[in-house]
Design an enzyme around this catalytic site. Structure first.
Site, short mmCIF file in Angstrom:
data_model
loop_
_atom_site.label_atom_id
_atom_site.label_comp_id
_atom_site.label_asym_id
_atom_site.label_seq_id
_atom_site.Cartn_x
_atom_site.Cartn_y
_atom_site.Cartn_z
N HIS A 1 3.83 1.87 11.68
CA HIS A 1 2.63 1.88 12.60
C HIS A 1 2.48 2.97 13.69
O HIS A 1 1.53 2.82 14.46
CB HIS A 1 2.82 0.49 13.45
CG HIS A 1 3.19 -0.83 12.46
ND1 HIS A 1 4.17 -1.26 12.40
CD2 HIS A 1 2.17 -1.55 11.71
CE1 HIS A 1 4.25 -2.45 11.45
NE2 HIS A 1 3.05 -2.27 11.02
N CYS B 1 2.60 5.98 9.10
CA CYS B 1 1.79 6.07 7.87
C CYS B 1 0.81 7.23 8.18
O CYS B 1 0.17 7.47 9.24
CB CYS B 1 0.90 5.11 7.67
SG CYS B 1 -0.31 5.24 6.19
N HIS C 1 5.38 -4.80 9.02
CA HIS C 1 5.27 -6.24 9.52
C HIS C 1 5.40 -7.29 8.14
O HIS C 1 4.52 -7.95 7.82
CB HIS C 1 4.13 -6.73 10.30
CG HIS C 1 3.95 -5.72 11.73
ND1 HIS C 1 2.98 -5.57 12.35
CD2 HIS C 1 4.98 -5.29 12.37
CE1 HIS C 1 3.29 -4.84 13.46
NE2 HIS C 1 4.35 -4.75 13.51
N SER D 1 -1.06 -7.73 10.46
CA SER D 1 -2.39 -7.60 11.16
C SER D 1 -3.31 -7.64 9.84
O SER D 1 -4.46 -8.53 9.77
CB SER D 1 -2.77 -6.38 11.95
OG SER D 1 -4.00 -6.24 11.98
N SER E 1 1.69 -5.31 3.41
CA SER E 1 3.09 -5.12 3.82
C SER E 1 3.80 -6.28 2.97
O SER E 1 5.28 -6.27 3.31
CB SER E 1 3.25 -5.11 5.39
OG SER E 1 2.75 -6.58 5.71
N CYS F 1 -8.25 1.44 6.69
CA CYS F 1 -7.73 2.22 5.65
C CYS F 1 -8.40 1.64 4.38
O CYS F 1 -8.68 0.66 4.12
CB CYS F 1 -5.97 2.43 5.59
SG CYS F 1 -5.30 0.66 5.27
N CYS G 1 0.90 -1.24 0.20
CA CYS G 1 -0.05 -0.09 -0.11
C CYS G 1 1.03 1.25 -0.07
O CYS G 1 2.11 1.19 0.10
CB CYS G 1 -0.91 -0.23 1.03
SG CYS G 1 0.10 0.00 2.85
N GLU H 1 0.48 -0.41 16.63
CA GLU H 1 -0.41 0.97 16.10
C GLU H 1 -1.06 1.11 17.18
O GLU H 1 -1.50 2.32 17.65
CB GLU H 1 -1.39 0.45 14.83
CG GLU H 1 -2.11 1.58 14.40
CD GLU H 1 -2.95 1.29 13.35
OE1 GLU H 1 -2.72 0.65 12.42
OE2 GLU H 1 -4.20 1.75 13.36
S1 SF4 Z 1 -2.76 2.26 7.43
FE1 SF4 Z 1 -1.28 0.73 7.01
S2 SF4 Z 1 -2.36 -0.65 5.72
FE2 SF4 Z 1 -3.35 1.20 5.50
S3 SF4 Z 1 -2.26 2.65 4.00
FE3 SF4 Z 1 -1.14 2.97 5.94
S4 SF4 Z 1 0.58 1.45 6.11
FE4 SF4 Z 1 -1.00 0.85 4.34
#
Ligand code: SF4
Length: 516
Positions: free
Chosen positions: A283, A305, A250, A432, A475, A403, A221, A335
Protein backbone atom coordinates in the site's frame (compact mmCIF):
# COMPACT_ATOMS: atom_id res chain seq x y z
CA UNK A 1 -31.95 -52.54 19.42
CA UNK A 2 -31.96 -49.74 16.83
CA UNK A 3 -34.55 -47.34 15.46
CA UNK A 4 -35.70 -47.10 11.88
CA UNK A 5 -36.42 -43.96 9.93
CA UNK A 6 -40.12 -43.10 9.55
CA UNK A 7 -40.81 -44.02 5.94
CA UNK A 8 -42.84 -41.67 3.90
CA UNK A 9 -42.55 -43.78 0.75
CA UNK A 10 -42.13 -47.40 -0.23
CA UNK A 11 -38.38 -46.99 -0.09
CA UNK A 12 -37.60 -50.66 0.57
CA UNK A 13 -38.20 -51.22 -3.10
CA UNK A 14 -35.43 -48.70 -3.68
CA UNK A 15 -37.25 -47.27 -6.68
CA UNK A 16 -37.42 -43.63 -5.58
CA UNK A 17 -34.46 -41.31 -5.43
CA UNK A 18 -34.03 -38.64 -2.75
CA UNK A 19 -35.16 -35.15 -3.66
CA UNK A 20 -34.30 -31.75 -2.24
CA UNK A 21 -37.49 -31.83 -0.22
CA UNK A 22 -36.72 -35.17 1.41
CA UNK A 23 -35.94 -34.76 5.09
CA UNK A 24 -32.77 -34.75 7.10
CA UNK A 25 -31.91 -37.99 8.80
CA UNK A 26 -29.82 -37.74 11.96
CA UNK A 27 -28.10 -40.98 12.96
CA UNK A 28 -27.01 -41.36 16.58
CA UNK A 29 -25.42 -44.66 17.58
CA UNK A 30 -26.34 -44.65 21.29
CA UNK A 31 -29.61 -44.12 23.11
CA UNK A 32 -28.16 -41.33 25.29
CA UNK A 33 -26.84 -39.58 22.19
CA UNK A 34 -30.21 -39.80 20.45
CA UNK A 35 -31.94 -38.53 23.59
CA UNK A 36 -29.59 -35.52 23.86
CA UNK A 37 -30.18 -34.66 20.21
CA UNK A 38 -33.96 -34.96 20.46
CA UNK A 39 -33.86 -32.60 23.43
CA UNK A 40 -31.84 -30.15 21.43
CA UNK A 41 -34.40 -30.29 18.63
CA UNK A 42 -37.60 -30.29 20.64
CA UNK A 43 -38.29 -26.55 20.34
CA UNK A 44 -37.96 -26.56 16.55
CA UNK A 45 -40.80 -26.75 14.07
CA UNK A 46 -40.47 -29.73 11.74
CA UNK A 47 -37.68 -31.26 13.81
CA UNK A 48 -35.82 -33.89 11.81
CA UNK A 49 -35.89 -37.59 12.67
CA UNK A 50 -33.18 -38.87 15.00
CA UNK A 51 -32.50 -42.56 14.44
CA UNK A 52 -30.61 -44.69 16.92
CA UNK A 53 -28.34 -46.91 14.88
CA UNK A 54 -26.57 -49.00 17.53
CA UNK A 55 -23.12 -49.24 19.09
CA UNK A 56 -20.06 -50.43 17.19
CA UNK A 57 -19.06 -51.14 13.63
CA UNK A 58 -21.20 -54.24 13.13
CA UNK A 59 -24.45 -52.56 14.15
CA UNK A 60 -23.48 -49.47 12.16
CA UNK A 61 -23.00 -51.59 9.02
CA UNK A 62 -26.35 -53.30 9.56
CA UNK A 63 -28.08 -49.95 10.07
CA UNK A 64 -26.45 -48.55 6.95
CA UNK A 65 -27.77 -51.48 4.94
CA UNK A 66 -31.30 -50.79 6.17
CA UNK A 67 -31.11 -47.02 5.72
CA UNK A 68 -29.39 -46.75 2.37
CA UNK A 69 -32.63 -46.91 0.36
CA UNK A 70 -34.62 -44.68 2.67
CA UNK A 71 -35.91 -41.43 1.23
CA UNK A 72 -33.91 -39.02 3.32
CA UNK A 73 -32.44 -35.98 1.61
CA UNK A 74 -29.34 -35.47 3.77
CA UNK A 75 -27.62 -37.52 6.42
CA UNK A 76 -25.94 -36.28 9.55
CA UNK A 77 -24.14 -38.63 11.92
CA UNK A 78 -23.92 -37.26 15.45
CA UNK A 79 -22.52 -38.80 18.59
CA UNK A 80 -19.59 -38.78 20.95
CA UNK A 81 -16.05 -39.90 20.19
CA UNK A 82 -12.51 -40.14 21.47
CA UNK A 83 -10.27 -37.15 20.85
CA UNK A 84 -6.82 -38.08 19.56
CA UNK A 85 -5.07 -34.73 19.68
CA UNK A 86 -3.73 -33.33 22.94
CA UNK A 87 -5.27 -29.91 22.29
CA UNK A 88 -8.84 -31.24 22.35
CA UNK A 89 -10.99 -30.97 25.47
CA UNK A 90 -14.13 -32.86 26.51
CA UNK A 91 -17.14 -31.15 24.97
CA UNK A 92 -15.26 -29.95 21.88
CA UNK A 93 -16.99 -30.73 18.61
CA UNK A 94 -15.17 -32.32 15.70
CA UNK A 95 -16.77 -31.90 12.29
CA UNK A 96 -15.46 -34.61 10.02
CA UNK A 97 -13.71 -33.58 6.81
CA UNK A 98 -13.15 -37.23 6.02
CA UNK A 99 -14.82 -40.19 7.62
CA UNK A 100 -12.85 -43.27 6.72
CA UNK A 101 -12.64 -42.93 2.94
CA UNK A 102 -15.69 -40.66 2.56
CA UNK A 103 -15.20 -36.88 2.17
CA UNK A 104 -17.59 -34.51 3.95
CA UNK A 105 -16.90 -31.39 1.92
CA UNK A 106 -19.23 -29.01 3.75
CA UNK A 107 -17.35 -29.46 7.04
CA UNK A 108 -15.76 -25.97 7.06
CA UNK A 109 -19.17 -24.29 6.61
CA UNK A 110 -20.73 -26.44 9.32
CA UNK A 111 -17.87 -25.88 11.77
CA UNK A 112 -18.08 -22.13 11.21
CA UNK A 113 -21.82 -22.19 11.91
CA UNK A 114 -21.24 -24.16 15.13
CA UNK A 115 -18.62 -21.66 16.26
CA UNK A 116 -20.97 -18.75 15.56
CA UNK A 117 -23.49 -20.60 17.75
CA UNK A 118 -20.91 -20.38 20.55
CA UNK A 119 -19.75 -24.00 20.35
CA UNK A 120 -16.09 -25.08 20.35
CA UNK A 121 -15.94 -26.72 16.93
CA UNK A 122 -13.11 -27.60 14.59
CA UNK A 123 -12.73 -29.70 11.49
CA UNK A 124 -10.64 -32.83 11.18
CA UNK A 125 -10.37 -36.39 9.94
CA UNK A 126 -12.41 -38.99 11.79
CA UNK A 127 -11.38 -42.64 11.88
CA UNK A 128 -13.72 -45.49 12.74
CA UNK A 129 -12.18 -48.32 14.76
CA UNK A 130 -13.66 -51.57 16.03
CA UNK A 131 -12.54 -51.21 19.65
CA UNK A 132 -12.01 -48.49 22.23
CA UNK A 133 -8.79 -46.63 21.59
CA UNK A 134 -6.14 -46.83 24.30
CA UNK A 135 -3.42 -44.29 25.12
CA UNK A 136 -0.61 -45.56 22.87
CA UNK A 137 -2.95 -46.00 19.92
CA UNK A 138 -4.26 -42.43 20.30
CA UNK A 139 -0.78 -41.03 19.74
CA UNK A 140 -0.23 -43.26 16.72
CA UNK A 141 -3.54 -42.28 15.08
CA UNK A 142 -2.94 -38.60 15.85
CA UNK A 143 0.45 -38.85 14.17
CA UNK A 144 -1.30 -40.25 11.09
CA UNK A 145 -3.45 -37.11 10.95
CA UNK A 146 -6.69 -38.34 12.53
CA UNK A 147 -8.37 -35.97 14.99
CA UNK A 148 -11.02 -38.21 16.50
CA UNK A 149 -11.88 -41.92 16.66
CA UNK A 150 -15.33 -43.42 16.83
CA UNK A 151 -16.84 -46.83 16.24
CA UNK A 152 -19.65 -46.17 13.77
CA UNK A 153 -19.28 -43.18 11.41
CA UNK A 154 -17.48 -44.80 8.47
CA UNK A 155 -19.91 -47.72 8.04
CA UNK A 156 -22.92 -45.45 8.58
CA UNK A 157 -21.61 -42.96 6.01
CA UNK A 158 -22.01 -45.59 3.31
CA UNK A 159 -25.80 -45.20 3.62
CA UNK A 160 -25.62 -41.60 2.36
CA UNK A 161 -24.97 -42.90 -1.13
CA UNK A 162 -23.94 -39.55 -2.60
CA UNK A 163 -26.49 -37.49 -0.69
CA UNK A 164 -25.11 -34.61 1.43
CA UNK A 165 -23.38 -36.06 4.45
CA UNK A 166 -21.97 -34.49 7.59
CA UNK A 167 -20.53 -35.90 10.78
CA UNK A 168 -20.38 -34.10 14.11
CA UNK A 169 -18.76 -35.90 17.02
CA UNK A 170 -18.49 -34.43 20.50
CA UNK A 171 -15.30 -35.27 22.34
CA UNK A 172 -15.90 -37.38 25.45
CA UNK A 173 -12.30 -38.32 26.22
CA UNK A 174 -8.87 -37.14 25.16
CA UNK A 175 -5.23 -38.09 25.74
CA UNK A 176 -5.31 -35.83 28.84
CA UNK A 177 -8.81 -36.94 29.91
CA UNK A 178 -8.78 -40.67 29.10
CA UNK A 179 -11.63 -43.10 29.44
CA UNK A 180 -11.38 -43.12 33.27
CA UNK A 181 -12.84 -39.63 33.19
CA UNK A 182 -15.47 -40.46 30.61
CA UNK A 183 -18.41 -39.74 32.95
CA UNK A 184 -17.64 -36.03 33.26
CA UNK A 185 -16.26 -35.93 29.73
CA UNK A 186 -19.32 -37.76 28.47
CA UNK A 187 -21.66 -35.23 30.08
CA UNK A 188 -19.77 -32.35 28.50
CA UNK A 189 -19.95 -34.13 25.15
CA UNK A 190 -23.70 -34.73 25.44
CA UNK A 191 -24.29 -31.08 26.35
CA UNK A 192 -22.41 -30.02 23.21
CA UNK A 193 -24.32 -32.51 21.06
CA UNK A 194 -27.61 -31.18 22.36
CA UNK A 195 -26.57 -27.60 21.62
CA UNK A 196 -25.37 -28.58 18.14
CA UNK A 197 -28.64 -30.27 17.14
CA UNK A 198 -30.42 -27.12 15.83
CA UNK A 199 -27.43 -26.37 13.62
CA UNK A 200 -27.95 -29.75 11.94
CA UNK A 201 -31.38 -28.60 10.81
CA UNK A 202 -29.95 -25.34 9.42
CA UNK A 203 -27.30 -27.35 7.55
CA UNK A 204 -30.00 -29.50 5.96
CA UNK A 205 -32.03 -26.41 4.97
CA UNK A 206 -28.94 -25.05 3.19
CA UNK A 207 -28.50 -28.23 1.12
CA UNK A 208 -29.69 -28.34 -2.48
CA UNK A 209 -28.71 -28.43 -6.13
CA UNK A 210 -26.80 -25.28 -7.11
CA UNK A 211 -24.84 -23.41 -9.69
CA UNK A 212 -21.81 -21.22 -8.99
CA UNK A 213 -21.11 -18.36 -11.36
CA UNK A 214 -17.43 -17.64 -11.04
CA UNK A 215 -16.29 -14.12 -11.88
CA UNK A 216 -13.17 -13.74 -13.98
CA UNK A 217 -10.83 -12.07 -13.33
CA UNK A 218 -10.75 -12.51 -9.57
CA UNK A 219 -8.22 -12.98 -6.78
CA UNK A 220 -4.54 -11.92 -6.82
CA UNK A 221 -3.43 -8.94 -8.90
CA UNK A 222 0.11 -8.30 -10.10
CA UNK A 223 0.89 -5.91 -7.23
CA UNK A 224 -0.17 -8.41 -4.58
CA UNK A 225 1.72 -11.29 -6.20
CA UNK A 226 4.82 -9.12 -6.33
CA UNK A 227 4.52 -8.03 -2.69
CA UNK A 228 4.09 -11.62 -1.45
CA UNK A 229 6.99 -12.83 -3.57
CA UNK A 230 9.21 -10.10 -2.13
CA UNK A 231 8.57 -11.27 1.44
CA UNK A 232 9.04 -14.91 0.43
CA UNK A 233 12.36 -14.13 -1.23
CA UNK A 234 13.62 -12.14 1.76
CA UNK A 235 12.64 -15.04 4.02
CA UNK A 236 14.50 -17.46 1.78
CA UNK A 237 17.63 -15.33 1.72
CA UNK A 238 17.81 -13.97 5.22
CA UNK A 239 15.78 -16.48 7.22
CA UNK A 240 13.36 -15.41 9.90
CA UNK A 241 12.46 -12.99 11.29
CA UNK A 242 11.65 -10.67 8.40
CA UNK A 243 9.98 -7.46 9.52
CA UNK A 244 7.13 -6.07 7.43
CA UNK A 245 5.61 -2.67 8.17
CA UNK A 246 1.82 -3.13 8.21
CA UNK A 247 0.10 -6.10 6.59
CA UNK A 248 1.94 -6.84 3.36
CA UNK A 249 -1.49 -7.05 1.67
CA UNK A 250 -4.88 -6.83 3.35
CA UNK A 251 -5.70 -10.51 3.69
CA UNK A 252 -5.72 -12.57 6.87
CA UNK A 253 -4.80 -15.82 5.06
CA UNK A 254 -1.80 -14.31 3.34
CA UNK A 255 -0.62 -12.63 6.52
CA UNK A 256 -1.16 -15.78 8.61
CA UNK A 257 0.73 -17.92 6.11
CA UNK A 258 3.71 -15.56 5.97
CA UNK A 259 3.71 -15.22 9.76
CA UNK A 260 3.90 -18.99 10.08
CA UNK A 261 6.99 -18.87 7.86
CA UNK A 262 8.76 -16.20 9.91
CA UNK A 263 7.43 -12.81 8.80
CA UNK A 264 6.81 -10.36 11.64
CA UNK A 265 4.20 -7.71 10.90
CA UNK A 266 4.62 -4.48 12.82
CA UNK A 267 2.54 -1.33 12.93
CA UNK A 268 5.42 1.11 13.12
CA UNK A 269 9.16 1.16 12.62
CA UNK A 270 9.90 1.54 16.33
CA UNK A 271 8.99 -2.17 16.62
CA UNK A 272 11.82 -3.09 14.24
CA UNK A 273 15.28 -3.62 15.79
CA UNK A 274 18.05 -1.22 14.71
CA UNK A 275 19.87 -2.38 11.61
CA UNK A 276 17.23 -4.98 10.67
CA UNK A 277 15.64 -5.39 7.26
CA UNK A 278 12.10 -4.09 6.86
CA UNK A 279 9.71 -4.59 3.97
CA UNK A 280 7.22 -1.82 3.15
CA UNK A 281 3.78 -3.13 2.25
CA UNK A 282 2.04 -3.01 -1.13
CA UNK A 283 0.00 0.00 0.00
CA UNK A 284 3.04 2.28 0.15
CA UNK A 285 4.40 4.62 2.80
CA UNK A 286 4.84 8.36 3.17
CA UNK A 287 8.26 10.02 2.79
CA UNK A 288 8.27 10.54 6.57
CA UNK A 289 8.39 6.76 7.07
CA UNK A 290 11.23 6.44 4.57
CA UNK A 291 13.19 9.15 6.39
CA UNK A 292 12.65 7.42 9.72
CA UNK A 293 13.88 4.11 8.29
CA UNK A 294 17.01 5.83 6.97
CA UNK A 295 17.61 7.53 10.31
CA UNK A 296 17.36 4.16 12.07
CA UNK A 297 19.76 2.50 9.64
CA UNK A 298 17.14 -0.04 8.55
CA UNK A 299 17.62 -1.92 5.30
CA UNK A 300 14.43 -1.22 3.33
CA UNK A 301 12.92 -3.41 0.66
CA UNK A 302 9.98 -1.65 -0.91
CA UNK A 303 6.98 -3.78 -1.90
CA UNK A 304 4.83 -0.75 -2.76
CA UNK A 305 2.75 -1.59 -5.82
CA UNK A 306 4.10 0.35 -8.84
CA UNK A 307 0.57 1.62 -9.47
CA UNK A 308 0.49 3.17 -6.00
CA UNK A 309 3.95 4.66 -6.60
CA UNK A 310 2.53 6.19 -9.79
CA UNK A 311 -0.12 8.05 -7.73
CA UNK A 312 2.58 9.24 -5.31
CA UNK A 313 4.59 10.63 -8.22
CA UNK A 314 1.50 12.45 -9.56
CA UNK A 315 0.90 14.00 -6.13
CA UNK A 316 4.46 15.31 -6.02
CA UNK A 317 4.22 16.65 -9.58
CA UNK A 318 0.91 18.45 -9.09
CA UNK A 319 2.06 19.92 -5.77
CA UNK A 320 5.33 21.13 -7.32
CA UNK A 321 3.29 22.87 -10.03
CA UNK A 322 1.32 24.78 -7.39
CA UNK A 323 -1.89 22.73 -7.51
CA UNK A 324 -4.16 21.88 -4.62
CA UNK A 325 -4.54 18.11 -4.87
CA UNK A 326 -7.93 16.65 -3.96
CA UNK A 327 -7.25 13.01 -3.10
CA UNK A 328 -10.42 10.95 -3.56
CA UNK A 329 -10.16 8.10 -1.09
CA UNK A 330 -11.10 6.68 2.28
CA UNK A 331 -9.77 8.20 5.49
CA UNK A 332 -7.43 5.99 7.47
CA UNK A 333 -6.51 3.63 4.63
CA UNK A 334 -2.76 3.03 4.54
CA UNK A 335 -2.51 3.88 0.86
CA UNK A 336 -4.28 7.21 1.44
CA UNK A 337 -2.00 8.05 4.35
CA UNK A 338 1.04 7.33 2.19
CA UNK A 339 -0.21 9.48 -0.69
CA UNK A 340 -1.24 12.35 1.61
CA UNK A 341 2.27 12.28 3.03
CA UNK A 342 3.86 12.99 -0.36
CA UNK A 343 2.65 16.60 -0.38
CA UNK A 344 0.90 17.16 2.95
CA UNK A 345 0.61 20.94 2.56
CA UNK A 346 -1.01 20.70 -0.85
CA UNK A 347 -3.20 17.60 -0.58
CA UNK A 348 -6.71 17.37 0.86
CA UNK A 349 -8.70 14.17 1.28
CA UNK A 350 -12.17 14.30 -0.28
CA UNK A 351 -14.42 11.33 0.37
CA UNK A 352 -17.78 12.67 -0.82
CA UNK A 353 -19.39 15.37 -2.93
CA UNK A 354 -20.03 17.23 0.35
CA UNK A 355 -16.27 17.30 0.96
CA UNK A 356 -15.85 18.82 -2.50
CA UNK A 357 -18.35 21.56 -1.65
CA UNK A 358 -16.35 22.38 1.48
CA UNK A 359 -12.97 22.40 -0.28
CA UNK A 360 -11.03 25.69 0.04
CA UNK A 361 -8.20 25.56 -2.52
CA UNK A 362 -5.50 28.24 -2.62
CA UNK A 363 -6.44 28.90 -6.24
CA UNK A 364 -9.65 27.58 -7.80
CA UNK A 365 -7.92 27.55 -11.20
CA UNK A 366 -5.21 25.22 -9.95
CA UNK A 367 -7.00 22.19 -8.56
CA UNK A 368 -6.13 18.61 -9.49
CA UNK A 369 -7.47 15.33 -8.26
CA UNK A 370 -6.04 11.86 -7.67
CA UNK A 371 -7.68 8.66 -6.50
CA UNK A 372 -6.96 5.79 -4.17
CA UNK A 373 -6.28 2.80 -6.45
CA UNK A 374 -8.94 0.54 -4.96
CA UNK A 375 -12.05 2.71 -5.07
CA UNK A 376 -15.42 1.89 -6.54
CA UNK A 377 -15.32 3.19 -10.09
CA UNK A 378 -18.89 4.54 -9.84
CA UNK A 379 -18.42 6.20 -6.46
CA UNK A 380 -15.14 7.84 -7.43
CA UNK A 381 -16.71 9.12 -10.66
CA UNK A 382 -19.39 10.87 -8.59
CA UNK A 383 -16.80 12.74 -6.52
CA UNK A 384 -14.69 13.52 -9.60
CA UNK A 385 -17.86 14.85 -11.25
CA UNK A 386 -18.51 17.12 -8.27
CA UNK A 387 -14.94 18.45 -8.56
CA UNK A 388 -15.37 19.12 -12.27
CA UNK A 389 -18.67 20.87 -11.54
CA UNK A 390 -17.16 23.18 -8.96
CA UNK A 391 -13.74 23.66 -10.56
CA UNK A 392 -14.15 23.52 -14.36
CA UNK A 393 -10.34 23.73 -14.88
CA UNK A 394 -9.67 20.77 -12.57
CA UNK A 395 -6.79 18.52 -13.72
CA UNK A 396 -7.31 14.78 -13.75
CA UNK A 397 -4.50 12.24 -13.35
CA UNK A 398 -2.66 11.43 -16.57
CA UNK A 399 -4.05 7.89 -16.56
CA UNK A 400 -6.67 6.22 -14.36
CA UNK A 401 -5.61 5.95 -10.74
CA UNK A 402 -8.14 3.23 -9.95
CA UNK A 403 -6.01 0.32 -11.01
CA UNK A 404 -6.71 -2.22 -13.73
CA UNK A 405 -7.22 -5.01 -11.16
CA UNK A 406 -9.82 -3.08 -9.16
CA UNK A 407 -11.70 -2.05 -12.30
CA UNK A 408 -11.60 -5.51 -13.88
CA UNK A 409 -12.88 -7.23 -10.73
CA UNK A 410 -15.76 -4.78 -10.40
CA UNK A 411 -16.80 -5.31 -14.03
CA UNK A 412 -16.54 -9.09 -13.62
CA UNK A 413 -18.55 -9.26 -10.40
CA UNK A 414 -21.27 -7.05 -11.85
CA UNK A 415 -21.61 -9.57 -14.69
CA UNK A 416 -22.15 -12.51 -12.32
CA UNK A 417 -24.29 -10.56 -9.83
CA UNK A 418 -26.88 -9.99 -12.55
CA UNK A 419 -27.61 -13.73 -12.73
CA UNK A 420 -27.09 -14.70 -9.08
CA UNK A 421 -29.30 -14.94 -6.03
CA UNK A 422 -26.37 -13.84 -3.90
CA UNK A 423 -22.65 -13.23 -4.31
CA UNK A 424 -19.85 -14.42 -2.08
CA UNK A 425 -16.75 -12.22 -2.13
CA UNK A 426 -13.58 -13.81 -0.78
CA UNK A 427 -11.55 -11.17 0.99
CA UNK A 428 -10.78 -9.65 4.36
CA UNK A 429 -12.74 -6.87 6.02
CA UNK A 430 -9.83 -4.41 5.78
CA UNK A 431 -9.37 -5.06 2.05
CA UNK A 432 -10.65 -1.96 0.29
CA UNK A 433 -11.05 -3.51 -3.14
CA UNK A 434 -12.87 -6.56 -1.66
CA UNK A 435 -15.33 -4.33 0.22
CA UNK A 436 -15.91 -2.41 -3.02
CA UNK A 437 -16.86 -5.68 -4.74
CA UNK A 438 -19.57 -6.26 -2.14
CA UNK A 439 -20.84 -2.72 -2.68
CA UNK A 440 -20.82 -3.20 -6.46
CA UNK A 441 -23.14 -6.22 -6.10
CA UNK A 442 -25.41 -4.41 -3.67
CA UNK A 443 -25.70 -1.48 -6.05
CA UNK A 444 -26.72 -4.00 -8.72
CA UNK A 445 -29.46 -5.24 -6.36
CA UNK A 446 -27.86 -8.56 -5.43
CA UNK A 447 -27.03 -9.34 -1.80
CA UNK A 448 -23.34 -9.99 -1.27
CA UNK A 449 -21.21 -11.19 1.64
CA UNK A 450 -17.53 -10.70 2.34
CA UNK A 451 -15.91 -13.87 3.66
CA UNK A 452 -12.35 -14.79 4.57
CA UNK A 453 -13.08 -18.43 3.79
CA UNK A 454 -15.72 -21.14 3.64
CA UNK A 455 -16.10 -21.13 7.43
CA UNK A 456 -17.65 -17.64 7.22
CA UNK A 457 -20.53 -18.78 5.01
CA UNK A 458 -23.70 -18.63 7.09
CA UNK A 459 -26.13 -21.44 6.41
CA UNK A 460 -29.15 -19.12 6.49
CA UNK A 461 -27.74 -17.24 3.49
CA UNK A 462 -27.99 -20.38 1.35
CA UNK A 463 -31.51 -21.59 2.14
CA UNK A 464 -33.54 -21.39 -1.08
CA UNK A 465 -30.60 -20.04 -3.08
CA UNK A 466 -29.89 -21.82 -6.37
CA UNK A 467 -27.27 -19.58 -8.05
CA UNK A 468 -24.30 -18.18 -6.18
CA UNK A 469 -21.93 -15.66 -7.70
CA UNK A 470 -18.36 -16.03 -6.49
CA UNK A 471 -15.37 -13.73 -6.73
CA UNK A 472 -12.30 -12.75 -4.74
CA UNK A 473 -10.66 -9.43 -4.02
CA UNK A 474 -7.22 -8.68 -5.41
CA UNK A 475 -5.55 -9.64 -2.12
CA UNK A 476 -7.42 -12.95 -1.62
CA UNK A 477 -5.57 -16.14 -2.61
CA UNK A 478 -6.99 -18.30 -5.43
CA UNK A 479 -6.94 -21.26 -3.03
CA UNK A 480 -9.72 -19.64 -0.98
CA UNK A 481 -11.99 -19.68 -4.02
CA UNK A 482 -11.24 -23.39 -4.50
CA UNK A 483 -11.95 -23.99 -0.81
CA UNK A 484 -15.32 -22.24 -1.06
CA UNK A 485 -16.35 -24.22 -4.16
CA UNK A 486 -15.31 -27.45 -2.49
CA UNK A 487 -17.30 -26.64 0.66
CA UNK A 488 -20.41 -25.71 -1.34
CA UNK A 489 -20.15 -29.01 -3.21
CA UNK A 490 -20.75 -30.78 0.10
CA UNK A 491 -24.24 -29.27 0.27
CA UNK A 492 -25.51 -30.98 -2.87
CA UNK A 493 -24.86 -31.27 -6.62
CA UNK A 494 -22.89 -28.23 -7.79
CA UNK A 495 -22.06 -26.97 -11.25
CA UNK A 496 -19.49 -24.22 -11.75
CA UNK A 497 -19.57 -21.84 -14.68
CA UNK A 498 -16.93 -19.17 -15.15
CA UNK A 499 -17.89 -15.82 -16.71
CA UNK A 500 -14.73 -14.10 -17.92
CA UNK A 501 -15.10 -10.43 -18.83
CA UNK A 502 -11.42 -9.85 -19.55
CA UNK A 503 -8.07 -11.56 -19.12
CA UNK A 504 -5.05 -10.10 -17.37
CA UNK A 505 -1.39 -10.56 -18.21
CA UNK A 506 0.24 -7.72 -16.24
CA UNK A 507 3.34 -8.59 -14.23
CA UNK A 508 5.55 -6.23 -12.24
CA UNK A 509 9.30 -6.67 -11.85
CA UNK A 510 10.85 -7.28 -8.46
CA UNK A 511 13.07 -4.72 -6.68
CA UNK A 512 16.78 -5.19 -7.25
CA UNK A 513 17.38 -6.32 -3.65
CA UNK A 514 15.49 -9.58 -4.23
CA UNK A 515 16.06 -10.23 -7.92
CA UNK A 516 17.92 -13.47 -8.73
S1 SF4 B 1 -2.91 -0.93 -6.81
FE1 SF4 B 1 -3.42 -2.53 -5.32
S2 SF4 B 1 -5.07 -3.69 -6.27
FE2 SF4 B 1 -4.12 -2.48 -7.89
S3 SF4 B 1 -2.57 -3.80 -8.82
FE3 SF4 B 1 -1.55 -2.65 -7.22
S4 SF4 B 1 -1.68 -3.94 -5.39
FE4 SF4 B 1 -3.18 -4.69 -6.87
Amino acid sequence: MTDTIPRSRDSEAGTEEATATDPLLICAPLRIEARALRRGLRDLDDAPAVIRTGYGTTRASQAAGRLSHDPFGQMMIMGVGGGLSTDLSPGDLVVGTEVGTVTCASAPILAGELRRAGLPARTGRIITVDHLVRRSQRAKLAAEGWLLADMESAPLAAAAGGRPLAVIRAVSDTPHHPLAGIVSGGLAALRSLRAAAPVAQRWAAACGTRQVLLAGPRSFCAGVERAIEIVERVLERQGEPVYVRKQIVHNTRVVGDLESRGAVFVDELDQVPDGATVVFSAHGVSPMVRREAARRGLAVIDATCPLVSKVHAEARRFAADGYTVALIGHAGHEEVEGTLGEAPDSTVLVQTAADVAALQPRDGERVAYLMQTTLSVDEAAEVAGALAGRFPAVRAPGSDDICYATTNRQVAVRAVAAGSDLVLVAGSKNSSNSVRLVETCERAGTPAYLIDGACDIQLDWLAGVSTIGLTAGASAPPAVVEEIISALSGLGPLTVQEKVTTTESIRFGLPKEVRQ
